[in-house]
Design an enzyme around this catalytic site. Sequence first.
Site, PDB file in Angstrom:
ATOM      1  N   ASP A  66       0.802  -1.219   0.000  1.00  0.00           N
ATOM      2  CA  ASP A  66       0.000   0.000   0.000  1.00  0.00           C
ATOM      3  C   ASP A  66       0.843   1.282   0.000  1.00  0.00           C
ATOM      4  O   ASP A  66       0.347   2.347  -0.322  1.00  0.00           O
ATOM      5  CB  ASP A  66      -0.947   0.019   1.211  1.00  0.00           C
ATOM      6  CG  ASP A  66      -0.209  -0.218   2.526  1.00  0.00           C
ATOM      7  OD1 ASP A  66       1.022  -0.355   2.518  1.00  0.00           O
ATOM      8  OD2 ASP A  66      -0.870  -0.272   3.585  1.00  0.00           O
ATOM      9  N   HIS A  67       2.112   1.187   0.352  1.00  0.00           N
ATOM     10  CA  HIS A  67       2.938   2.396   0.437  1.00  0.00           C
ATOM     11  C   HIS A  67       3.640   2.714  -0.883  1.00  0.00           C
ATOM     12  O   HIS A  67       3.515   3.803  -1.418  1.00  0.00           O
ATOM     13  CB  HIS A  67       4.014   2.230   1.523  1.00  0.00           C
ATOM     14  CG  HIS A  67       3.528   2.386   2.926  1.00  0.00           C
ATOM     15  ND1 HIS A  67       2.591   1.572   3.491  1.00  0.00           N
ATOM     16  CD2 HIS A  67       3.872   3.281   3.895  1.00  0.00           C
ATOM     17  CE1 HIS A  67       2.373   1.957   4.748  1.00  0.00           C
ATOM     18  NE2 HIS A  67       3.141   2.993   5.014  1.00  0.00           N
TER      19      HIS A  67
ATOM     20  N   ASP B 100       4.186  -1.218  11.273  1.00  0.00           N
ATOM     21  CA  ASP B 100       3.742   0.120  10.907  1.00  0.00           C
ATOM     22  C   ASP B 100       3.171   0.755  12.165  1.00  0.00           C
ATOM     23  O   ASP B 100       2.423   0.115  12.912  1.00  0.00           O
ATOM     24  CB  ASP B 100       2.672   0.049   9.819  1.00  0.00           C
ATOM     25  CG  ASP B 100       2.399   1.429   9.263  1.00  0.00           C
ATOM     26  OD1 ASP B 100       2.936   1.761   8.200  1.00  0.00           O
ATOM     27  OD2 ASP B 100       1.659   2.194   9.923  1.00  0.00           O
TER      28      ASP B 100
ATOM     29  N   ARG C 227      -0.091  12.830  10.052  1.00  0.00           N
ATOM     30  CA  ARG C 227       1.245  13.383  10.310  1.00  0.00           C
ATOM     31  C   ARG C 227       1.518  14.575   9.406  1.00  0.00           C
ATOM     32  O   ARG C 227       1.223  14.512   8.210  1.00  0.00           O
ATOM     33  CB  ARG C 227       2.331  12.327  10.075  1.00  0.00           C
ATOM     34  CG  ARG C 227       2.325  11.309  11.166  1.00  0.00           C
ATOM     35  CD  ARG C 227       3.471  10.312  11.076  1.00  0.00           C
ATOM     36  NE  ARG C 227       3.387   9.467  12.244  1.00  0.00           N
ATOM     37  CZ  ARG C 227       3.676   8.175  12.270  1.00  0.00           C
ATOM     38  NH1 ARG C 227       4.114   7.574  11.184  1.00  0.00           N
ATOM     39  NH2 ARG C 227       3.558   7.504  13.378  1.00  0.00           N
TER      40      ARG C 227
ATOM     41  N   SER D 100       6.984   7.248  12.859  1.00  0.00           N
ATOM     42  CA  SER D 100       6.915   5.976  12.152  1.00  0.00           C
ATOM     43  C   SER D 100       7.700   4.854  12.839  1.00  0.00           C
ATOM     44  O   SER D 100       8.640   5.101  13.585  1.00  0.00           O
ATOM     45  CB  SER D 100       7.481   6.205  10.753  1.00  0.00           C
ATOM     46  OG  SER D 100       8.143   5.071  10.275  1.00  0.00           O
TER      47      SER D 100
ATOM     48  N   ARG E  84       9.469   2.768  11.161  1.00  0.00           N
ATOM     49  CA  ARG E  84      10.466   2.293  10.194  1.00  0.00           C
ATOM     50  C   ARG E  84      11.794   1.960  10.873  1.00  0.00           C
ATOM     51  O   ARG E  84      12.444   2.809  11.467  1.00  0.00           O
ATOM     52  CB  ARG E  84      10.653   3.326   9.073  1.00  0.00           C
ATOM     53  CG  ARG E  84      11.167   4.673   9.511  1.00  0.00           C
ATOM     54  CD  ARG E  84      11.070   5.697   8.387  1.00  0.00           C
ATOM     55  NE  ARG E  84       9.678   6.040   8.143  1.00  0.00           N
ATOM     56  CZ  ARG E  84       9.264   7.218   7.679  1.00  0.00           C
ATOM     57  NH1 ARG E  84      10.126   8.162   7.389  1.00  0.00           N
ATOM     58  NH2 ARG E  84       7.986   7.448   7.482  1.00  0.00           N
TER      59      ARG E  84
HETATM   60  C1  MIC Z   1       4.295   6.351   8.190  1.00  0.00           C
HETATM   61  O1  MIC Z   1       3.115   6.687   8.321  1.00  0.00           O
HETATM   62  O2  MIC Z   1       5.248   7.064   8.520  1.00  0.00           O
HETATM   63  C2  MIC Z   1       4.591   4.984   7.638  1.00  0.00           C
HETATM   64  C3  MIC Z   1       5.203   5.163   6.313  1.00  0.00           C
HETATM   65  O3  MIC Z   1       3.401   4.262   7.469  1.00  0.00           O
HETATM   66  C4  MIC Z   1       5.511   4.280   8.624  1.00  0.00           C
HETATM   67  C5  MIC Z   1       6.094   3.034   8.169  1.00  0.00           C
HETATM   68  C6  MIC Z   1       7.236   3.207   7.218  1.00  0.00           C
HETATM   69  O4  MIC Z   1       8.050   4.096   7.386  1.00  0.00           O
HETATM   70  O5  MIC Z   1       7.295   2.387   6.311  1.00  0.00           O
HETATM   71  C7  MIC Z   1       4.893   4.019   9.987  1.00  0.00           C
HETATM   72  O6  MIC Z   1       4.024   4.754  10.383  1.00  0.00           O
HETATM   73  O7  MIC Z   1       5.347   3.132  10.712  1.00  0.00           O
HETATM   74 FE1  SF4 Z   2       0.117   4.852   5.086  1.00  0.00          FE
HETATM   75 FE2  SF4 Z   2       1.469   5.531   7.293  1.00  0.00          FE
HETATM   76 FE3  SF4 Z   2      -0.002   7.316   5.938  1.00  0.00          FE
HETATM   77 FE4  SF4 Z   2      -1.207   5.428   7.267  1.00  0.00          FE
HETATM   78  S1  SF4 Z   2       0.053   7.027   8.120  1.00  0.00           S
HETATM   79  S2  SF4 Z   2      -1.705   6.101   5.207  1.00  0.00           S
HETATM   80  S3  SF4 Z   2       0.169   3.696   6.992  1.00  0.00           S
HETATM   81  S4  SF4 Z   2       1.837   6.265   5.213  1.00  0.00           S
END
Ligand code: MIC
Ligand code: SF4
Length: 641
Positions: free
Chosen positions: A64-65, A119, A379, A533, A535
């Site tokens: 999905d990313h 995630d 975010r 995140s 990550r």
């Molecule tokens: C995000 O919202 O920052 C992400 C991308 O979903 C991350 C995961 C990632 O960095 O792949 C998260 O929230 O953990």
């Molecule tokens: Fe995707 Fe992270 Fe954004 Fe949710 S917050 S939509 S999991 S990138």
Amino acid sequence: MAKNLVQKILQAHLVKGELKTGEEIAIKIDQTLTQDATGTMAYLQFEALGIPRVKTELSVSYVDHNTLQSGFENADDHQFLQSIAAKYGIYFSRPGNGICHQVHLERFGIPGKTLLGSDSHTPTGGGIGMIAMGAGGLDVAVAMGGGPFYLPTPKVVLVKLSGSLQPWVSAKDVILEVLRRMSVKGGVGKIIEYGGDGVKCLTVPQRATITNMGAELGATTSIFPSDENTKAFLKSQGRENVWQELKPDSDAAYDEVIEIDLSKLEPMIAQPHSPDKVIKVAAIARTKVNQVAIGSCTNSSYVDMMTVAGALKGKQIHPEVSLVISPGSRQVLEMISRNGALGDMISAGARILESTCGPCIGMGQAPPSDSVSVRSFNRNFLGRSGTKSASVYLASPEVCVAAALTGVMTDPRDLGKPIAVPMPEKFLIDDRMVLPPAKLPEKVAIIRGPNIKPLPINKPLPDTLEGELLLKVEDNITTDHIMPAGAKILPLRSNIPEIAKHVFEVVDETFASRAIQKGGGFIVGGENYGQGSSREHAALAPMHLGIKWVLTKSFARIHKANLVNFGILPLTFENPEDYKKFDQHDHLRIKNVISLLKANQPLVIENLTKNTTVTASYDLSDRAIDIILAGGLLNYTRDVQ
Ligand code: MIC
Ligand code: SF4
């Protein structure tokens, strides 16, 4: 003894330890989820553990990313993920099927179960009564292999809701109010349990909006009880059989109680560049808006989309606003396309994106320079949208659509008659985009394109750590600062040597090259270092650059665990005032690291440039210390086997 809901579920899953605040416990994980941007690494790590088949009740791999395929990289990753899922017993949600958290809620979430996801917004599952937590990919890999998940026993905060939401005020305003009160570090070490009479007026997707964005509090997770609304939601998803009632004992105790009268809430908005900079929309009414983006795992449910479509119906968006909409799942997209709502969006001028994270993670739709973007996301960290000079605001879909129509910040109550959208009695159910694992796993060959690079392995921690302080940063540094995402960098998630070149790029473009040139070094930070995140690349890439320790005033939970997992020492100041005693480029040394860590003694940092010393402590379990000494969790797991 009377128990709250969190204690009941944790107790039922307890494998090691006791539920005493701060003490390390290990809990059994029933379900796992991964997404593609963290998943490739998680599955490389799962492979390295050498376990033939996942041991959970259910594991799902979502794509999905990284769906903007501007080169071969993301497409390669998708094929790798699909083949590895088939082989190891994992369900595979194909690209286009939706955002992991939205789909998991719809099709897989079960009240009372534990869910670990790579995630940070995995707590979305708390909306259906799960203990759902975000973690680094390596922790998820271990959980897939049947290992428990270790965490310090959190405090439990009761958010007691009363009254009911007024027209045009929505679930997003509830969590924005909680963020306003608690801040982005107010939830660290805590689980937020929602209760009180007001819970009854919230549907499961509304609850999920609230638990989803609980991640922005730094909370371990958030949870709602499982009640008649939960049952109705599961029934409409054809899954009533998995429902059970879950609630706290009537005289249960909590570490903290926060009361919110829902009837008093007004439409709110978080200002740049932090989700807790919350004010009433009315306070900034008439500020010019250039872009509106609606979707993400926080606000992309069927009712969210129908509300937006209802407000747009028969109207045209403002000529100076670009409106992009990404429905959260294929289920939602298909339903609004069949009932005509999608047509209302399109004719109003909306740009429709596929059901993925998209602009939320900077995968396209970066706003113009110096512009204002209002998003229904969770975010708004600096640069995350892809445009460093843009001002990104976070608000409900109602506030977003009002801005899209008027071209300025607008209290949605000014739009007039509210749009009432009932929850559907039956959702459109079609799981064909979720592929079950192969029946004959031995026949499945794993597809590894050139973007899949081998896993970097760390060395055990040396006894003397000497080198340069490469960077000193402020409070609330996010993992988006440490390891930026976006359309250019995300495709490198399976290639650590390449992605490492972008570490701390938003803060200091020279960081990675200096680290490489010096053969590693150290970092000093302020409060809540590593928030945001999950990550693990924010630990893995610094590990690759030779970072051996990070010294801060405090850490965010997931990032601290990730540092441990990759053998980087998370140190804290014994005296926070000592933060002032460090400058970038200082030459530093810690001696006798191994014996001091084994004896659980503080470490002494000698500043050879300034001729001073500073004491650093650490709050780590014996197991965490052994992991760091081994050079990370993979080495440790291999050593103890
Ligand atoms: C995000 O919202 O920052 C992400 C991308 O979903 C991350 C995961 C990632 O960095 O792949 C998260 O929230 O953990
Ligand atoms: Fe995707 Fe992270 Fe954004 Fe949710 S917050 S939509 S999991 S990138």
